[in-house]
Design an enzyme around this catalytic site. Sequence first.
Site, PDB file in Angstrom:
ATOM      1  N   SER A   1       0.850  -1.194   0.000  1.00  0.00           N
ATOM      2  CA  SER A   1       0.000   0.000   0.000  1.00  0.00           C
ATOM      3  C   SER A   1       0.880   1.236   0.000  1.00  0.00           C
ATOM      4  O   SER A   1       2.100   1.156   0.163  1.00  0.00           O
ATOM      5  CB  SER A   1      -0.913  -0.022   1.237  1.00  0.00           C
ATOM      6  N   CYS A   2       0.268   2.404  -0.206  1.00  0.00           N
ATOM      7  CA  CYS A   2       1.012   3.671  -0.186  1.00  0.00           C
ATOM      8  C   CYS A   2       0.003   4.798  -0.038  1.00  0.00           C
ATOM      9  O   CYS A   2      -0.981   4.658   0.684  1.00  0.00           O
ATOM     10  CB  CYS A   2       1.860   3.826  -1.448  1.00  0.00           C
ATOM     11  N   GLY A   3       0.195   5.916  -0.749  1.00  0.00           N
ATOM     12  CA  GLY A   3      -0.744   7.024  -0.665  1.00  0.00           C
ATOM     13  C   GLY A   3      -1.910   6.889  -1.622  1.00  0.00           C
ATOM     14  O   GLY A   3      -3.070   7.003  -1.227  1.00  0.00           O
TER      15      GLY A   3
ATOM     16  N   TRP B   1      -3.910   4.571   0.915  1.00  0.00           N
ATOM     17  CA  TRP B   1      -4.309   5.378   2.069  1.00  0.00           C
ATOM     18  C   TRP B   1      -5.380   6.408   1.739  1.00  0.00           C
ATOM     19  O   TRP B   1      -6.229   6.735   2.575  1.00  0.00           O
ATOM     20  CB  TRP B   1      -3.095   6.076   2.675  1.00  0.00           C
TER      21      TRP B   1
END
Length: 344
Positions: free
Chosen positions: A294-296, A326
């Site tokens: 996952s990330c932004g 996110w």
Amino acid sequence: MASIAIRNALPSPTRLIRPTMSGLQQIRHQTQTRGISFSSYLVSPKELSEALKKNPTTKISTSPRVIPLCAAWFMPNDPEGRTGIDVFRKHRIPQARFFDLDAIKDNESPYPHMLPTAETFAEAMSELGIRRDDEVVVYDTEELGIFSAPRVGWTLRVLGHPKVHILNNYRLWIRENYPTETGALYQPEKTNYPVPSYDSKLVIPYLELKEIAKEHRKEGAKEVEILDARSYGRWAGKDPEPRPGLASGHIPGSKSLPFQELLDPETKAFLPPSELRKIFEERELDATKSIISSCGTGVTATILETALGLAEFGAPSLRRVYDGSWTEWAQRVKPTDGLIKKVD
């Protein structure tokens, strides 16, 4: 859909033709020997340059080609106001085309550049003049190094394009003095790219991840590893998110692994597989578990996913990317859910 800047492409590599062959035999041999020209997912500047040199542009060939695909993309809050299409116009690999992450996406989603529908993807690939049997090499920008190319490479994989590679990387392409071009863009002949199938095994949806997070640390909970490519400060909830109004923090059970740690600090190219594996082992990741990246907004999460593949860490069938990442998580979970964690 927003307009897509595109360029003509090159045919794929051929083997040397023996002088004793007749003209017809040469054509048949050339057609039969075209195929995969790269042995690994990552392609060096030298490998790409040699492949392109061996395949001069021809308007009559219907054989598979090697196509450089620029995936240049910058954050919306880029301090210099740079955009992908601007740097693509500035200079690019000869005959490259431009894949616009902000245009080739799910236009119905409220979240940025989510995976496009199969129909949207097929339309975009057709406009780019790409055929399903073409071999695509995706690359980033000189300014950022490895950043958004893994996202476009992953998108092509999810939507079933058979031959996809990542250039490691365009910054080295420039430094090693491989050719570039600039000037006006033009549109190649449109193809008829078939509507593909969506490989859902490579993606984890929000609702499934929410159930995993809710069960974290409970007896009998599904064992998974969740990696977060954002900075430690954003993961810890100490630094603000770049998108105004979005809470920072992390998914319960996730581990912080900023994507920059997987890249050479100077060239911004991927580290060697042995060094990548060492980083994953130092994070005490369990390679037998399902691994979620996952990330932004789902861009740099694919750097983690790509690095896991390069290091051969974890079974490919157990690795998935959280597309919404996110930005979706922080907007969809309720405050009463207790699913945004911070570090005290």
